[in-house]
Write a protein that holds these residues in place. Structure first.
Motif, mmCIF file in Angstrom:
data_model
loop_
_atom_site.group_PDB
_atom_site.id
_atom_site.type_symbol
_atom_site.label_atom_id
_atom_site.label_comp_id
_atom_site.label_asym_id
_atom_site.label_seq_id
_atom_site.Cartn_x
_atom_site.Cartn_y
_atom_site.Cartn_z
ATOM 1 N N SER A 220 6.259 -6.744 -0.312
ATOM 2 C CA SER A 220 6.363 -5.916 0.890
ATOM 3 C C SER A 220 7.746 -5.285 1.053
ATOM 4 O O SER A 220 7.893 -4.302 1.763
ATOM 5 N N ARG A 221 8.748 -5.867 0.380
ATOM 6 C CA ARG A 221 10.107 -5.330 0.485
ATOM 7 C C ARG A 221 10.715 -5.172 -0.906
ATOM 8 O O ARG A 221 10.663 -6.087 -1.720
ATOM 9 N N ALA B 280 7.326 5.860 1.285
ATOM 10 C CA ALA B 280 6.078 6.609 1.468
ATOM 11 C C ALA B 280 4.855 5.758 1.182
ATOM 12 O O ALA B 280 3.761 6.037 1.692
ATOM 13 N N ARG B 281 5.032 4.704 0.376
ATOM 14 C CA ARG B 281 3.922 3.805 0.047
ATOM 15 C C ARG B 281 3.832 2.623 1.005
ATOM 16 O O ARG B 281 3.043 1.708 0.788
ATOM 17 N N LEU C 18 0.952 10.316 3.330
ATOM 18 C CA LEU C 18 1.691 9.063 3.378
ATOM 19 C C LEU C 18 0.756 7.874 3.548
ATOM 20 O O LEU C 18 -0.339 7.999 4.093
ATOM 21 N N HIS C 19 1.201 6.718 3.080
ATOM 22 C CA HIS C 19 0.496 5.463 3.348
ATOM 23 C C HIS C 19 0.481 5.236 4.858
ATOM 24 O O HIS C 19 1.438 5.603 5.554
ATOM 25 N N PRO C 20 -0.584 4.651 5.402
ATOM 26 C CA PRO C 20 -0.637 4.413 6.855
ATOM 27 C C PRO C 20 0.564 3.653 7.402
ATOM 28 O O PRO C 20 0.949 3.845 8.563
ATOM 29 N N ALA C 21 1.167 2.805 6.574
ATOM 30 C CA ALA C 21 2.304 2.004 7.031
ATOM 31 C C ALA C 21 3.649 2.659 6.715
ATOM 32 O O ALA C 21 4.704 2.070 6.984
ATOM 33 N N ALA C 22 3.630 3.861 6.164
ATOM 34 C CA ALA C 22 4.878 4.512 5.773
ATOM 35 C C ALA C 22 5.699 4.887 6.994
ATOM 36 O O ALA C 22 5.182 5.421 7.977
#
Length: 315
Positions: free
Chosen positions: A11-12, A31-32, A65-69
């Motif tokens: 995740s990081r 972006a991911r 973009l990824h939804p979490a970007a």
């Protein structure tokens, strides 16, 4: 993957270096949907990095973009230890200086847990050289992007003499999950695959300009309006395979193999042995699978039309 965090659990990430490559990687990971620790050697580098990020974010937003970007997931630091805090993967993009990289990996090898894979963006050095002074070289791999790394999917992966093969496979899986197209190399060679192919074009272009055979405009015209739109959808090997219809690459090599002796380029072609011929034929047949040649040709044409329309409509 034994000993390493599951690639899908990352995740990081830490991106080491804020130049065009390091900054581009940071933009890609943001972006991911990843949290990104960006290490800059000096705070004075931040304005240049922000320019890279702003430029990249426009294109990345256009692509989707990824939804979490979120740019809020970026943390910029000038202390290397702080950059490594919580990172589950490290993408190193320090300058192309062997001594500098060896010193950096010597430091990373003591600061970073052995179960964290470290990937280098180097384009000209080998991991065998880079990892020579690292106390934990087994988890060090090359993860060479094509520039700009936030747009072009390719990442070429290879280990050094001391690299654990499992780290290479882990990196391949991680990059795929992170939206890249992984190419795991068979051998460690300078320039990897894509750069060597690009360099071959570049050197021939320089020869033609030096000999008065073509101008830079002629060369770019030839590429942009010749193989480039097709290569966006079909690589060199499959282009020749499909062009020869049902006979495929076998027909191409059996018919045009003798032309390898002609001076169509300054590069010396390898001897077209039966073994090389069969490896090319078998490789292309494997890519094609059970697809019919007419279907592959139709798909190629439709995709080239899409490329040409996109270029035309972009102005």
């Amino acid at each position: 993957m034994m000993g390493y965090i599951a690639p899908e659990k990352v995740s990081r990430v830490a991106s080491i270096g804020g130049g065009p490559i390091g900054g581009g990687w940071a933009a890609h990971f943001l972006a991911r949907g990843y949290d990104v620790n960006l290490y800059l050697h000096d705070a004075s580098e931040e304005p240049a990095f922000q320019t890279i990020l702003e430029t990249a974010w426009k294109s990345l937003s256009a692509l989707g973009l990824h939804p979490a970007a979120s740019l809020d997931r970026l943390r910029i630091v000038t202390n290397l230890k702080d950059a490594l805090d919580g990172a589950e993967f490290i993408q190193e993009s320090a300058p192309e200086n062997l001594g500098l990289k060896q010193k950096l990996y010597q430091e990373l090898g003591t600061l970073v847990s052995e179960d964290i894979v470290i990937g280098s963006s180097t384009s000209g050095l080998t991991m065998t050289e880079i990892q020579a002074k690292c106390p934990t070289p087994q988890r060090c791999i090359i993860g060479h992007p094509f520039n700009p790394p936030y747009l072009l999917p390719l990442v070429e992966i290879v280990g050094g003499d001391q690299t654990d093969p499992e780290a290479v496979q882990w990196a391949s899986a991680f990059y795929q999950i992170a939206g890249k197209s992984s190419l795991v190399m068979k051998k460690e060679i300078p320039g990897f695959v894509a750069t060597r192919l690009q360099e071959a074009l570049w050197r021939e272009a320089l020869h033609m300009v030096a000999n008065g055979e073509a101008s830079p405009a002629d060369i770019d015209n030839a590429l942009m309006n010749g193989p480039a739109p097709r290569m966006a959808v079909q690589g060199q090997c499959m282009a020749f395979h499909v062009a020869c219809g049902e006979g495929g690459m076998a027909t191409n090599l059996d018919q045009f193999g003798p032309a390898l002796k002609l001076p169509w380029t300054r590069l010396e072609a390898p001897e077209l042995t039966q073994e090389l011929r069969d490896r090319m034929v078998d490789g292309c047949n494997e890519i094609a699978g059970d697809q019919r040649f007419e279907d592959m040709a139709a798909k190629r044409d439709a995709q080239i039309v899409a490329v040409l329309r996109a270029i035309r409509d972009s102005g």
